[in-house]
Design a protein around this motif. Sequence first.
Motif, short mmCIF file in Angstrom:
data_model
loop_
_atom_site.label_atom_id
_atom_site.label_comp_id
_atom_site.label_asym_id
_atom_site.label_seq_id
_atom_site.Cartn_x
_atom_site.Cartn_y
_atom_site.Cartn_z
N ALA A 64 0.85 -1.19 0.00
CA ALA A 64 0.00 0.00 0.00
C ALA A 64 0.89 1.24 0.00
CB ALA A 64 -0.89 -0.01 1.24
N PRO A 65 0.38 2.37 -0.51
CA PRO A 65 1.17 3.60 -0.45
C PRO A 65 1.65 3.88 0.97
CG PRO A 65 -0.74 3.94 -1.86
CD PRO A 65 -0.91 2.58 -1.22
N ILE A 66 2.90 4.31 1.08
CA ILE A 66 3.52 4.54 2.39
C ILE A 66 3.21 5.97 2.84
CG2 ILE A 66 5.72 4.66 3.63
CD1 ILE A 66 6.79 2.57 1.56
N ASP A 67 2.71 6.10 4.05
CA ASP A 67 2.34 7.40 4.60
C ASP A 67 3.59 8.06 5.19
OD1 ASP A 67 1.40 9.57 6.01
OD2 ASP A 67 -0.33 8.53 6.86
N MET A 74 5.36 8.67 16.16
CA MET A 74 5.44 7.36 16.81
C MET A 74 5.57 6.21 15.82
SD MET A 74 5.06 8.00 20.12
CE MET A 74 4.35 6.56 20.93
N LYS A 75 5.16 6.43 14.57
CA LYS A 75 5.18 5.36 13.59
C LYS A 75 6.47 5.31 12.78
CE LYS A 75 0.16 5.40 13.00
NZ LYS A 75 -0.96 5.65 12.06
N LYS A 76 7.49 6.05 13.22
CA LYS A 76 8.71 6.18 12.44
C LYS A 76 9.32 4.82 12.09
CE LYS A 76 13.32 8.15 12.28
NZ LYS A 76 14.34 9.03 12.91
N VAL A 79 7.51 3.07 9.31
CA VAL A 79 7.70 3.70 8.00
C VAL A 79 9.10 3.39 7.46
CG1 VAL A 79 7.77 5.90 6.74
CG2 VAL A 79 6.05 5.53 8.53
N VAL A 80 10.11 3.46 8.32
CA VAL A 80 11.47 3.11 7.90
C VAL A 80 11.51 1.67 7.38
CG1 VAL A 80 13.82 2.66 8.74
CG2 VAL A 80 12.62 4.76 9.42
N GLU A 81 10.87 0.78 8.11
CA GLU A 81 10.84 -0.63 7.70
C GLU A 81 10.13 -0.80 6.36
OE1 GLU A 81 9.17 -4.95 9.33
OE2 GLU A 81 9.25 -3.24 10.70
#
Length: 365
Positions: A64-67, A74-76, A79-81
């Motif tokens: 899915a498109p990455i936000d 907190m979701k860093k 997202v990096v992964e």
Amino acid sequence: MGLAVDTTYPSSDAKLLEFVVNEGNGVKGLADSNIASLPPRYVHPLDERIDRKDVIDASPYLGAPIDMSGLEGMKKDAVVEALCWAAEKLGFFQVVNHGVPLEVLERAKQAAHTFFNLPSEKKAVFLKGKTPCPNVFYGTSFAPETEKKLEWKDYLSMIYMNDEEAMQFWPQECRDAALDYMKAANKMIHAILSTLLRGLGVEIDESTIGQYMEANAVNMNYYPICPSPELTVGVGRHSDLAALTILLQDDIGGLFVKVEDKGWIEIPPVEGALVINVGDTLEILSNGRYKSAEHRVLASSTKARVSVPIFVSPRPPTMIGPLPGLPEKDGKTVYRQLLFGEYMANYFGGGHQGKKTLDFAKITN
């Protein structure tokens, strides 16, 4: 006045190249002349054409498109992964909430239509060899002088050096929109490239990261309506030269990416999203861990398509090769150290040829 294309060679081929390439009419001029069938120079061999029946399901390979807004909070880690996984798995991914305003994206797409709908003589001012600035040039196909078969595409390339040169020499019909798009994307470009390089698990400082994104070019690509899209290609099989490509595509679709040993998937247009892909330079820097995927574009019989990529690269004198510590970490050295300018000269030395360009940088045992 339309172009009469007969099927006798070589005279018709010479006329075609003169009209399309040397006079600057481009493929758009050919399409506007209401040709009923494709000139033979645009008819590609069967194995180079795109058959939608052969396209495989994208879902196992394209997430899915990455936000991108998650990188700030907190979701860093997630997202990096996701970014690193996408760069390793396919080399193509889409991003949303990337910080580039939607109106900037819309203006860039509209500016591409505006430029390519100019009269041929206004575009021909920017032909290679005639352009008032070597960093701004208009052309067609990839390397029409060396390609056996031509691509159904015209393009404008604007290599950014500084604001003063851009304001003076970039075509005024698309200059401001292209600059706004490039500058609005800078923060996102830095975030993605630094995340991917640091994700390799070796030490890298900020100035080194900066070196790999010093040179930006904004291209505007135009794919006119094609009478027989099943016989030709908008862009042939290739991987990109850059470290990263940031691609703005319109809602028409037609971008296909190769999944190694599996087949081809389509990257569907997603409103407001940007398509990011790993280029050869980043594959070399990552010692082969990140993949610069082969991709190509299908022509359309219903609407003219535009896309606006930003190519993010080092400057020609910059040395590229696996980052220090990576070969030891990986237990192998896949690519050699070389100047980016050397790699660039080899890349542009012939027609599109899939990922064979990377062989130039590979260490052969």
